[in-house]
Design a protein around this motif. Structure first.
Motif, PDB file in Angstrom:
ATOM      1  N   LYS A 104      -4.182 -10.945  11.252  1.00  0.00           N
ATOM      2  CA  LYS A 104      -3.854 -11.368  10.174  1.00  0.00           C
ATOM      3  C   LYS A 104      -4.985 -10.729   8.948  1.00  0.00           C
ATOM      4  O   LYS A 104      -4.328 -10.489   7.952  1.00  0.00           O
ATOM      5  CB  LYS A 104      -4.147 -12.909   9.982  1.00  0.00           C
ATOM      6  N   HIS A 105      -6.042 -10.663   9.108  1.00  0.00           N
ATOM      7  CA  HIS A 105      -7.047 -10.048   8.351  1.00  0.00           C
ATOM      8  C   HIS A 105      -6.706  -8.654   7.963  1.00  0.00           C
ATOM      9  O   HIS A 105      -6.833  -8.263   6.658  1.00  0.00           O
ATOM     10  CB  HIS A 105      -8.447 -10.265   8.545  1.00  0.00           C
ATOM     11  N   ASP A 106      -6.381  -7.768   8.922  1.00  0.00           N
ATOM     12  CA  ASP A 106      -5.825  -6.381   8.718  1.00  0.00           C
ATOM     13  C   ASP A 106      -4.692  -6.585   7.603  1.00  0.00           C
ATOM     14  O   ASP A 106      -4.508  -5.805   6.874  1.00  0.00           O
ATOM     15  CB  ASP A 106      -5.433  -5.705  10.015  1.00  0.00           C
ATOM     16  N   ASP A 107      -3.677  -7.538   8.128  1.00  0.00           N
ATOM     17  CA  ASP A 107      -2.398  -7.654   7.271  1.00  0.00           C
ATOM     18  C   ASP A 107      -2.561  -7.874   5.639  1.00  0.00           C
ATOM     19  O   ASP A 107      -2.121  -7.290   4.770  1.00  0.00           O
ATOM     20  CB  ASP A 107      -1.379  -8.572   7.677  1.00  0.00           C
ATOM     21  N   VAL A 108      -3.468  -8.777   5.560  1.00  0.00           N
ATOM     22  CA  VAL A 108      -3.995  -9.155   4.030  1.00  0.00           C
ATOM     23  C   VAL A 108      -4.551  -8.016   3.379  1.00  0.00           C
ATOM     24  O   VAL A 108      -4.157  -7.815   2.242  1.00  0.00           O
ATOM     25  CB  VAL A 108      -5.069 -10.526   4.216  1.00  0.00           C
ATOM     26  N   GLN A 109      -5.493  -7.167   4.045  1.00  0.00           N
ATOM     27  CA  GLN A 109      -6.029  -6.097   3.285  1.00  0.00           C
ATOM     28  C   GLN A 109      -4.887  -5.141   3.080  1.00  0.00           C
ATOM     29  O   GLN A 109      -5.002  -4.575   2.064  1.00  0.00           O
ATOM     30  CB  GLN A 109      -7.213  -5.164   4.251  1.00  0.00           C
ATOM     31  N   LEU A 110      -3.878  -4.809   3.778  1.00  0.00           N
ATOM     32  CA  LEU A 110      -2.820  -3.721   3.669  1.00  0.00           C
ATOM     33  C   LEU A 110      -2.086  -4.356   2.460  1.00  0.00           C
ATOM     34  O   LEU A 110      -1.666  -3.407   1.762  1.00  0.00           O
ATOM     35  CB  LEU A 110      -2.046  -3.584   5.075  1.00  0.00           C
ATOM     36  N   ALA A 111      -1.694  -5.744   2.566  1.00  0.00           N
ATOM     37  CA  ALA A 111      -0.897  -6.252   1.552  1.00  0.00           C
ATOM     38  C   ALA A 111      -1.765  -6.007   0.255  1.00  0.00           C
ATOM     39  O   ALA A 111      -1.028  -5.829  -0.968  1.00  0.00           O
ATOM     40  CB  ALA A 111      -0.645  -7.699   1.893  1.00  0.00           C
ATOM     41  N   ALA A 112      -2.843  -6.251   0.033  1.00  0.00           N
ATOM     42  CA  ALA A 112      -3.464  -5.904  -1.090  1.00  0.00           C
ATOM     43  C   ALA A 112      -3.386  -4.740  -1.527  1.00  0.00           C
ATOM     44  O   ALA A 112      -3.433  -4.384  -2.882  1.00  0.00           O
ATOM     45  CB  ALA A 112      -5.103  -6.299  -0.866  1.00  0.00           C
ATOM     46  N   GLN A 113      -3.567  -3.599  -0.633  1.00  0.00           N
ATOM     47  CA  GLN A 113      -3.463  -2.093  -1.036  1.00  0.00           C
ATOM     48  C   GLN A 113      -2.042  -1.927  -1.926  1.00  0.00           C
ATOM     49  O   GLN A 113      -1.865  -1.346  -2.873  1.00  0.00           O
ATOM     50  CB  GLN A 113      -3.582  -1.381   0.005  1.00  0.00           C
ATOM     51  N   ALA A 114      -0.892  -2.654  -1.107  1.00  0.00           N
ATOM     52  CA  ALA A 114       0.326  -2.450  -1.298  1.00  0.00           C
ATOM     53  C   ALA A 114       0.348  -2.997  -3.001  1.00  0.00           C
ATOM     54  O   ALA A 114       1.254  -2.348  -3.944  1.00  0.00           O
ATOM     55  CB  ALA A 114       1.374  -3.277  -0.480  1.00  0.00           C
ATOM     56  N   MET A 115      -0.055  -3.915  -3.230  1.00  0.00           N
ATOM     57  CA  MET A 115      -0.079  -4.594  -4.652  1.00  0.00           C
ATOM     58  C   MET A 115      -0.930  -3.907  -5.450  1.00  0.00           C
ATOM     59  O   MET A 115      -0.355  -3.769  -6.635  1.00  0.00           O
ATOM     60  CB  MET A 115      -0.462  -6.218  -4.478  1.00  0.00           C
ATOM     61  N   CYS A 116      -1.922  -3.280  -5.184  1.00  0.00           N
ATOM     62  CA  CYS A 116      -2.554  -2.362  -6.161  1.00  0.00           C
ATOM     63  C   CYS A 116      -1.573  -1.199  -6.317  1.00  0.00           C
ATOM     64  O   CYS A 116      -1.277  -0.882  -7.678  1.00  0.00           O
ATOM     65  CB  CYS A 116      -3.661  -1.893  -5.696  1.00  0.00           C
ATOM     66  N   LEU A 117      -1.038  -0.554  -5.482  1.00  0.00           N
ATOM     67  CA  LEU A 117      -0.195   0.534  -5.633  1.00  0.00           C
ATOM     68  C   LEU A 117       0.965   0.112  -6.475  1.00  0.00           C
ATOM     69  O   LEU A 117       1.573   0.757  -7.315  1.00  0.00           O
ATOM     70  CB  LEU A 117       0.219   0.947  -4.285  1.00  0.00           C
ATOM     71  N   GLU A 118       1.636  -1.052  -6.387  1.00  0.00           N
ATOM     72  CA  GLU A 118       2.964  -1.685  -7.124  1.00  0.00           C
ATOM     73  C   GLU A 118       2.315  -1.691  -8.501  1.00  0.00           C
ATOM     74  O   GLU A 118       3.083  -1.186  -9.413  1.00  0.00           O
ATOM     75  CB  GLU A 118       3.330  -2.794  -6.461  1.00  0.00           C
ATOM     76  N   GLU A 119       1.189  -2.016  -8.742  1.00  0.00           N
ATOM     77  CA  GLU A 119       0.532  -2.226 -10.282  1.00  0.00           C
ATOM     78  C   GLU A 119       0.334  -0.651 -10.837  1.00  0.00           C
ATOM     79  O   GLU A 119       0.843  -0.406 -11.884  1.00  0.00           O
ATOM     80  CB  GLU A 119      -0.522  -3.013 -10.193  1.00  0.00           C
ATOM     81  N   MET A 120      -0.099   0.225  -9.971  1.00  0.00           N
ATOM     82  CA  MET A 120      -0.316   1.408 -10.412  1.00  0.00           C
ATOM     83  C   MET A 120       0.949   2.445 -10.623  1.00  0.00           C
ATOM     84  O   MET A 120       1.061   3.299 -11.493  1.00  0.00           O
ATOM     85  CB  MET A 120      -1.267   2.207  -9.656  1.00  0.00           C
TER      86      MET A 120
END
Length: 209
Positions: A104-120
């Protein structure tokens, strides 16, 4: 009057917090870190993707060690690898040591990366992947609303820890076995002291007549 700017939270802190809030505080509040066999394996798995650069293969552009951020959430960090596909898809890939298995902790980090990329980029990201170095296999992760909520909750919790400067209690469970900060954290000792204090408080509690 504008609010004072806050220091950005490192993306890695979300993985640390999701694994163990005390580990997160030791690293990001106390600035403590130590190596063990698991962190060294992780460093080895990241050697190639820690070198910034890009490549194009069959129309897919891959960016290594790509800096990312979110002004809305106050996050900053980098993605190990991001694929930009001809159809417009943006696909982050996080490298981890070990065999293919869900964490789960790896998936949370990946999701955060995706959300940053979405904003960018302004593009909606539905999936990413964890690349497991030992098995040389990818595990695709759907960026669900549940994962997005977990990211938002983690950001708020980490911000609270940073603002308070306090250390959460130790987990003192199976997670501690693989933690590089076990000797610094002393989970059994701290948990034992907490139990002793609770017993003493109960022992000297005045009786109600």
């Amino acid at each position: 009057m504008q609010d004072d700017p806050v220091d950005p939270i490192m993306l890695s802190a979300l993985q640390h917090w999701s694994y163990c809030p005390r580990q997160c505080a030791l690293i990001h509040v106390e600035q403590v870190f130590d190596e063990n066999v698991f962190t060294m394996r992780g460093n080895a798995a990241h050697e190639r993707v820690d070198d910034p650069g890009f490549a194009i293969y069959e129309g897919v552009r891959t960016e290594r060690a790509l800096p990312v951020w979110s002004d809305r959430m106050g996050l900053i960090g980098k993605c190990d690898l991001v694929e930009f596909h001809p159809d417009g898809r943006v696909y982050p890939v996080e490298y981890k040591h070990g065999l293919k298995r869900g964490k789960k902790h790896d998936d949370v980090q990946l999701a955060a990366q995706a959300m940053c990329l979405e904003e960018m980029t302004g593009k909606h990201i539905t999936h990413g992947a964890i690349y497991h170095h030992s098995s040389r296999r990818r595990r695709e992760v759907e960026i669900t609303q549940k994962l997005r909520d977990a990211v938002e909750n983690a950001v708020h919790a980490i911000r609270a820890i940073l603002d308070s400067g306090s250390l959460p209690p130790p987990a003192n469970d199976a997670r501690c076995k693989e933690c590089s900060l076990k000797e610094i954290c002393q989970p059994q000792v701290v948990a034992g002291l907490k139990m002793q204090n609770a017993l003493l408080a109960d022992l000297f509690k005045p009786e109600i007549m």
